[in-house]
Design a protein around this motif. Sequence first.
Motif: not given
Length: 618
Positions: A48-70
């Motif tokens: 499985f390969i999770h590659w996306g812009i979330y790797a830039v800050n090393g934060i959880p993919e998509s869920w970071s903003f969905f959960n209002n952490y950012i």
Amino acid sequence: MMVTKCRLWLLVLFALSGNFCFAQSKKANPAQEADKMQWFGDAKLGIFIHWGIYAVNGIPESWSFFNNYISHEDYMKQLDGFTAANYQPAAWAKLIKESGARYAVITTKHHDGVALWDSKMGGINTQKHTPAKRDVLTPFVEALRKENLKTGFYYSLPDWSHADYDVFTRTKKRYTLAQEPRRWKKFLHYYQGQLRELSKTYNPDLYWFDGDWEHSAEEWESAKVRDMLLGYNQNVILNSRLNHYGDYATPEQGVPVVRPQDPYWELCLTMNDSWGYSPHDRHYKSPNQIIRTFADCISNGGNLLLDIGPKPDGTIPEEQVAILKELGRWTGKHADAIYGTVAGIPEGHYHGNSTLSKDRKTLYLFVEHQGAESVRVKGLATPVKEVKVVGTNAVASYEKQGNTTYMQVPAQAYDAQLTVLALFFEEPLKLTLPEQTKVELTTLQQTGKLDNVQRNRTISQLADNLQAGHNPFQNTSLQADGTDVKQLKLADAGVERWVRKHAETLYKASPGLPAGHYEGATSLSADRQTLYLFVEGKPTGPIAIKGLKNKLQRIRVVGNGTLLGHEIFNKQYWSDIPGIAYIDVPHELLDDDLTVIAILLDRPVELYREEIKPIESN
């Protein structure tokens, strides 16, 4: 009036045909399904390969903003750091092949809506909106096919960044479907258009959907989507996350305790606690833990989809490369026991994992320890022709006593991670009930002096008896401290030594855990609040317990008193599904015959034996 009637009949026929398609989409011809699924069932291992812009800050993919952490705005600023500057898709594909995987699944688009290809449907993608300025999907697909690997596409049904998708964050919605059905139709056109694009352009072997929990099958138009994808490729495989319009189940992070009933299933698993690249997440599983998890999956008829998270520049973290390489060493050595096999023998026959050749003429036993006097399997009704150590030239000696076949592994033939024995038969394997050899107190009093092998077998049988609820020391003078063991008049001094040392395990013992929770025998104290684990030989890694709901209050070596620590993996903070508890047992603390570990629980033992489902939060 006639027109109205005709229209009414057309509507009825349309509804009936729709229902028919709905049913057909769920149930295809069994023979066709078996043919389509054969490569998947034989493959066993995917990456499985999770590659996306979330790797830039090393934060959880998509869920970071969905959960209002950012904020969504700050999350999207990561687009500016996704460079893919050192991306080498050919090297990725070679590493995946080296790991022993037969397929790979890459996140073409996660819930954040950022696509890895230049989608003509619009939206955000790496070519138009990042410094990478390129479609990073196409060269990877080409590289996989050069290595003869199957291609899988992860695709998120939700797109939390899309203006026409109803859900924005956990606390905000853009609209409701009832209020703005046309807007929802626009989104359906968008996501289904992207799937058409992926199918036409790449013709993937597998689609790995995610996020279906946010809407019903009718709202997603799941039946239509399945039919559409099969229209492009009748052999394309779909996972279950299209509201059950898929071909196989996808438990997440936790190895099932009970063998799944689905004919095909796949565990997706992270190497640490993160799907995408997270430089601060150092909680990596060891190669030993991952290899044993893989063996657990294939033993139960499933696949393992092991995740990696590349960095924003396209390089794969060194820790993940090292794990894949060691996994590849092991899979390469033991290929015969892995690829093209079927689920192993039922639990109760063997303390460990196993697989079978499709003709049932070869049984593969996965051995998690070294140096035990004997590996044993119960209930083989078909005579064994030969036993070999897979990946070596070594032959293991064997003998049958009663219902149990014992095997001796040459000391130099053990694998550092997980040894595999191949038992060959002239005829397809048949099994009898794995009945226990009952150990009675009178037998222990009359056996005379035993050699090391017979002593080890007797003590192992005693542990199996305790597991099953038969305790030969029940209603005897034996006390928990073992000081009165001489009164029992046991014939063999070695057995007497072991009983004295482990008397608390035998004193008023209760039956142990059901099969599937621990790869060995277990028993419980009378109040069911102390769990005893019997450890054979020298474990090649930490011993593991699955499906234990309790907190582990204190762990110690019985008869020694040394306290041990433990580590929990795969526990989701929001879920009541337990993680896997791993306990390292130093070799210098091991008993010569059979080690016992005592675990004090926070309350009487409680077990999780339900189905492990996809994660719907993060």
